[in-house]
Design a protein around this motif. Structure first.
Motif, PDB file in Angstrom:
ATOM      1  N   HIS A  66      -0.418  -1.528   1.677  1.00 32.15           N
ATOM      2  CA  HIS A  66       0.671  -1.640   2.650  1.00 32.15           C
ATOM      3  C   HIS A  66       1.318  -0.265   2.813  1.00 32.15           C
ATOM      4  N   LEU A  67       1.354   0.221   4.041  1.00 32.06           N
ATOM      5  CA  LEU A  67       1.940   1.530   4.328  1.00 32.06           C
ATOM      6  C   LEU A  67       2.872   1.426   5.529  1.00 32.06           C
ATOM      7  N   ARG A  68       3.709   2.427   5.675  1.00 32.64           N
ATOM      8  CA  ARG A  68       4.507   2.576   6.893  1.00 32.64           C
ATOM      9  C   ARG A  68       4.187   3.958   7.455  1.00 32.64           C
ATOM     10  N   ILE A  69       3.547   3.957   8.618  1.00 37.76           N
ATOM     11  CA  ILE A  69       3.104   5.195   9.243  1.00 37.76           C
ATOM     12  C   ILE A  69       3.797   5.336  10.592  1.00 37.76           C
ATOM     13  N   GLU A  70       4.533   6.427  10.748  1.00 39.17           N
ATOM     14  CA  GLU A  70       5.296   6.687  11.975  1.00 39.17           C
ATOM     15  C   GLU A  70       6.172   5.494  12.338  1.00 39.17           C
ATOM     16  N   GLY A  71       6.781   4.918  11.315  1.00 38.27           N
ATOM     17  CA  GLY A  71       7.729   3.839  11.515  1.00 38.27           C
ATOM     18  C   GLY A  71       7.127   2.460  11.643  1.00 38.27           C
ATOM     19  N   ALA A  72       5.801   2.364  11.691  1.00 36.56           N
ATOM     20  CA  ALA A  72       5.146   1.069  11.865  1.00 36.56           C
ATOM     21  C   ALA A  72       4.516   0.619  10.559  1.00 36.56           C
ATOM     22  N   ALA A  73       4.650  -0.668  10.241  1.00 34.29           N
ATOM     23  CA  ALA A  73       4.026  -1.239   9.055  1.00 34.29           C
ATOM     24  C   ALA A  73       2.549  -1.482   9.338  1.00 34.29           C
ATOM     25  N   VAL A  74       1.687  -0.974   8.469  1.00 31.80           N
ATOM     26  CA  VAL A  74       0.243  -1.156   8.636  1.00 31.80           C
ATOM     27  C   VAL A  74      -0.362  -1.572   7.300  1.00 31.80           C
ATOM     28  N   THR A  75      -1.476  -2.294   7.377  1.00 30.08           N
ATOM     29  CA  THR A  75      -2.184  -2.718   6.173  1.00 30.08           C
ATOM     30  C   THR A  75      -3.671  -2.487   6.357  1.00 30.08           C
ATOM     31  N   ARG A  76      -4.351  -2.235   5.238  1.00 30.65           N
ATOM     32  CA  ARG A  76      -5.804  -2.135   5.228  1.00 30.65           C
ATOM     33  C   ARG A  76      -6.333  -2.655   3.895  1.00 30.65           C
ATOM     34  N   SER A  77      -7.527  -3.235   3.940  1.00 30.15           N
ATOM     35  CA  SER A  77      -8.179  -3.702   2.715  1.00 30.15           C
ATOM     36  C   SER A  77      -9.116  -2.618   2.186  1.00 30.15           C
ATOM     37  N   TYR A  78      -9.071  -2.407   0.873  1.00 20.98           N
ATOM     38  CA  TYR A  78      -9.991  -1.477   0.227  1.00 20.98           C
ATOM     39  C   TYR A  78     -10.510  -2.113  -1.053  1.00 20.98           C
ATOM     40  N   SER A  79     -11.824  -2.119  -1.211  1.00 17.62           N
ATOM     41  CA  SER A  79     -12.405  -2.629  -2.445  1.00 17.62           C
ATOM     42  C   SER A  79     -12.011  -1.740  -3.614  1.00 17.62           C
TER      43      SER A  79
END
Length: 359
Positions: A66-79
């Motif tokens: 879970h990250l916040r990039i340029e004010g937007a919450a974003v998620t990505r899956s990583y093994s």
């Protein structure tokens, strides 16, 4: 208070899941301890818990960043690329992809001492849930990460299981963990590693080209007696599945994990049927616009649904549908057992009338 490192050292044995359980249903803070350059465009991020806990997961599972990039919450899956036999840290190995929002941010910004949030572990593609006697690991590109976790778990335990590991990469310079793979094959006579490059160079003496049925049977003559764990981009998975189907491998012996859906067109529903969704546990309801997904509906209501790829691939947003009908444009994120049990993927399911969800 004794911290996690001291507790593990004092215990004298690998702790059980009960002793080191850390997973929760909400994101947890972890700290970046080290960044390792694996190839010219792949980095491994070594993470450690911010609290006095040890990581608990099964080899092959993934976490959601879970990250916040340029004010937007974003998620990505990583093994997870590290094995559960090393519970004091957790490693994710990330390939920088052109235009990739999260992968580029991680490569350019995450450094030792920084904190990020992760959720998990998640995923049924793992050694604990899938039976295996003799294994064949197949991986393409960055799909090596979950099967590398599996291989490291076997070798850490000095397991005497016969293991074949076949990895496909674009060039020799693109082979992730190349030195470690060579070292493990040298140290453990029961581990057989083959790397295949689609584009070789004058110094490359290994196989070139793409995997095919004849190549697999030549490299692994007893393939029919093995459990196959395959991971890679969708194109690689389709090729591997086609090869194994042609060989006649029993479906029960084959398990896969696919990364990313690419620019695949979907048959999006533009139904004019009036649709609504009710969330059984939270007691909320929402009237859906035509073509709106259940994930979008949940966000409009403030109902939390964990999500990562948002393409119907990873299965992170799996939810139980209690009643109603949906159109689901998934790309393999659910098993047949999941579908039989009534699960759907929120990111790519669009309601057809009134829906009741177990949320």
């Amino acid at each position: 208070m004794m911290n996690a490192y001291a507790a593990f050292a004092a215990s004298g044995f690998a702790p059980t899941k009960l002793h080191r359980e850390w997973a929760q249903t909400t994101p947890q803070l972890v700290l970046c301890r080290r960044v390792i350059d694996e190839t010219h465009d792949v980095k491994t991020f070594v993470l450690t818990p911010a609290s006095d806990r040890m990581f608990c997961f099964s080899a092959g599972q993934y976490v959601v960043v879970h990250l916040r990039i340029e004010g937007a919450a974003v998620t990505r899956s990583y093994s997870v690329s590290s094995p559960p036999t090393r519970p004091l840290d957790l490693q994710i190995t990330v390939k920088r992809t052109p235009g990739g929002l999260v992968s580029n941010w991680l490569h350019d910004n995450l450094k030792p001492g920084d904190g990020i949030e992760i959720e998990g572990p998640l995923g049924s593609f793992n050694l604990d849930d899938l039976p295996h006697a003799k294994s064949l690991f197949l991986s393409g590109g960055s799909g090596i990460t979950p099967v590398m976790s599996m291989l490291r778990a076997f070798t850490d335990r000095a397991a005497n299981q016969d293991i074949h590991f076949i990895h496909s990469a674009r060039t020799p310079d693109d082979i992730i963990f190349r030195l470690e793979l060579d070292a493990l094959a040298t140290r453990f006579p029961n581990v057989h590693v083959t790397c295949i490059c689609s584009h070789g160079d004058p110094a490359w003496t290994g196989p070139t080209g793409r995997i095919n049925s004849e190549m697999l049977l030549t490299l692994v003559p007893d393939l029919h007696s093995r459990t196959i764990f395959a991971c890679g981009p969708e194109s690689y998975i389709k090729a591997a599945r086609s090869c194994l189907d042609a060989i006649g491998l029993a479906p029960s012996q084959y398990h896969e994990e696919s990364f990313g859906g690419g620019n695949i067109s979907r048959s999006l529903s533009d139904s004019k049927v009036s649709s609504s969704v009710r969330f059984a546990r939270s007691g909320l309801a929402y009237h859906c616009a035509p073509g709106e997904t259940l994930l979008e509906a949940a966000r409009q209501c403030g109902v939390y649904v964990p999500t990562a790829c948002q393409q119907g691939v990873c299965g992170t947003c799996r939810i139980a549908k209690l009643s109603g009908e949906v159109v689901m444009d998934d790309l393999g994120g659910l098993t047949l057992e999941d579908k039989s049990a009534g699960y759907i993927l929120a990111c790519c399911s669009r309601p057809q009338g009134d829906i009741l969800l177990d949320l």
